[in-house]
Design an enzyme around this catalytic site. Structure first.
Site, PDB file in Angstrom:
ATOM      1  N   SER A  46       0.893  -1.282   0.177  1.00  0.00           N
ATOM      2  CA  SER A  46       0.076  -0.178  -0.160  1.00  0.00           C
ATOM      3  C   SER A  46       0.999   1.335  -0.084  1.00  0.00           C
ATOM      4  O   SER A  46       1.958   1.420   0.632  1.00  0.00           O
ATOM      5  CB  SER A  46      -0.977   0.103   1.098  1.00  0.00           C
ATOM      6  OG  SER A  46      -1.806   1.176   1.206  1.00  0.00           O
ATOM      7  N   GLU A  47       0.468   2.313  -0.815  1.00  0.00           N
ATOM      8  CA  GLU A  47       1.240   3.636  -0.830  1.00  0.00           C
ATOM      9  C   GLU A  47       1.658   4.285   0.410  1.00  0.00           C
ATOM     10  O   GLU A  47       2.680   4.982   0.435  1.00  0.00           O
ATOM     11  CB  GLU A  47       0.525   4.567  -1.759  1.00  0.00           C
ATOM     12  CG  GLU A  47       0.594   4.062  -3.225  1.00  0.00           C
ATOM     13  CD  GLU A  47      -1.264   3.616  -3.300  1.00  0.00           C
ATOM     14  OE1 GLU A  47      -1.910   4.332  -3.934  1.00  0.00           O
ATOM     15  OE2 GLU A  47      -1.589   2.572  -2.507  1.00  0.00           O
ATOM     16  N   ASN A  48       0.769   4.126   1.412  1.00  0.00           N
ATOM     17  CA  ASN A  48       1.122   4.623   2.680  1.00  0.00           C
ATOM     18  C   ASN A  48       1.882   4.076   3.624  1.00  0.00           C
ATOM     19  O   ASN A  48       2.147   4.269   4.713  1.00  0.00           O
ATOM     20  CB  ASN A  48      -0.184   4.855   3.363  1.00  0.00           C
ATOM     21  CG  ASN A  48      -1.020   3.664   3.949  1.00  0.00           C
ATOM     22  OD1 ASN A  48      -1.078   2.694   3.071  1.00  0.00           O
ATOM     23  ND2 ASN A  48      -1.560   3.458   4.978  1.00  0.00           N
ATOM     24  N   GLY A  49       2.613   2.855   2.994  1.00  0.00           N
ATOM     25  CA  GLY A  49       3.884   2.145   3.903  1.00  0.00           C
ATOM     26  C   GLY A  49       3.468   0.869   4.348  1.00  0.00           C
ATOM     27  O   GLY A  49       3.933   0.745   5.502  1.00  0.00           O
ATOM     28  N   SER A  88       7.789   3.695   0.039  1.00  0.00           N
ATOM     29  CA  SER A  88       6.676   2.692  -0.649  1.00  0.00           C
ATOM     30  C   SER A  88       6.607   3.249  -1.959  1.00  0.00           C
ATOM     31  O   SER A  88       6.580   2.598  -2.899  1.00  0.00           O
ATOM     32  CB  SER A  88       5.400   3.113   0.029  1.00  0.00           C
ATOM     33  OG  SER A  88       4.375   2.344  -0.621  1.00  0.00           O
TER      34      SER A  88
END
Length: 214
Positions: A46-49, A88
């Protein structure tokens, strides 16, 4: 009969391969996490890490500190990790993600994707979609075949602002599965009891039908 959201997600899960690193977009794509085949190792990013997400949590499993990029609570699988969003996006931009399964507002017959804004409506931000479509190896879109008012979403040319040009490889809708080819959309699979005529009726772009749909 058209596929439900969960059936579309289950069909999208057939795009997964053992060992893949996969990013799931907001909406129907997030449901794919619930349909990873038993025995298959797929690492969800996920892009938020987050790296190593599992299915959506049951009520007693909810941890408000574990959320995906769509602000939904998630679970972790053994070996999962958290890190900064900068790291990420470095994974995404570095070509380390095998597959992105995204939602869309429109897809053109050339594989252009519009999925981040509608002019005149409030937009929180473009999110990570522009990085995803330029950095991942394969992009699959999962969406309803038409808008809520019955308008076409598979078009000759997108009318909404683009996320990326010629970036989509496959589209899975509630009616069918289509590939982007040099000659446009090719329908490679129909949902149960859906006819070719129904797909043509709800698609603005021209269509070709593969042998499996005859």
């Amino acid at each position: 009969m058209a596929w439900t959201r969960h059936q579309s997600a289950a069909r999208a899960a057939k795009e997964l391969r053992d060992g893949f690193y996969v990013n799931l977009g907001i909406g129907i794509p997030t449901l794919v996490a619930n349909f990873i085949p038993p025995g298959m190792t797929v690492t969800l990013q996920s892009e938020n890490g987050l790296l190593g997400m599992g299915p959506f949590p049951r009520e007693l499993e909810v941890d408000p500190d574990l959320i995906n990029a769509g602000k939904e609570t998630v679970t972790f699988v053994p070996g999962a990790s958290t890190f900064s969003s900068a790291d990420s996006f470095a994974m995404i931009r570095g070509g380390h993600i095998d597959l992105a399964i995204l939602g869309a507002m429109q897809v053109s017959e050339r594989g252009d994707l519009a999925n981040w804004m509608i002019p005149g409506k409030r937009v929180k931000g473009m999110g990570g979609a522009m990085d995803l479509v330029s950095g991942v190896r394969r992009v699959v879109v999962v969406m309803e075949h038409t808008t809520p008012d019955g308008g076409a979403k598979l078009l000759r040319q997108c009318s909404l602002p683009l996320t990326g040009t010629s970036v989509v490889h496959r589209v899975i809708t509630d009616l069918c599965v289509l590939d982007i080819t040099p000659s446009g959309f090719e329908v490679v699979e129909l949902a149960d009891d859906v006819t070719r005529q129904q797909v043509e009726q709800h698609t603005e772009a021209s269509l070709h039908f593969g042998a499996a749909t005859i």
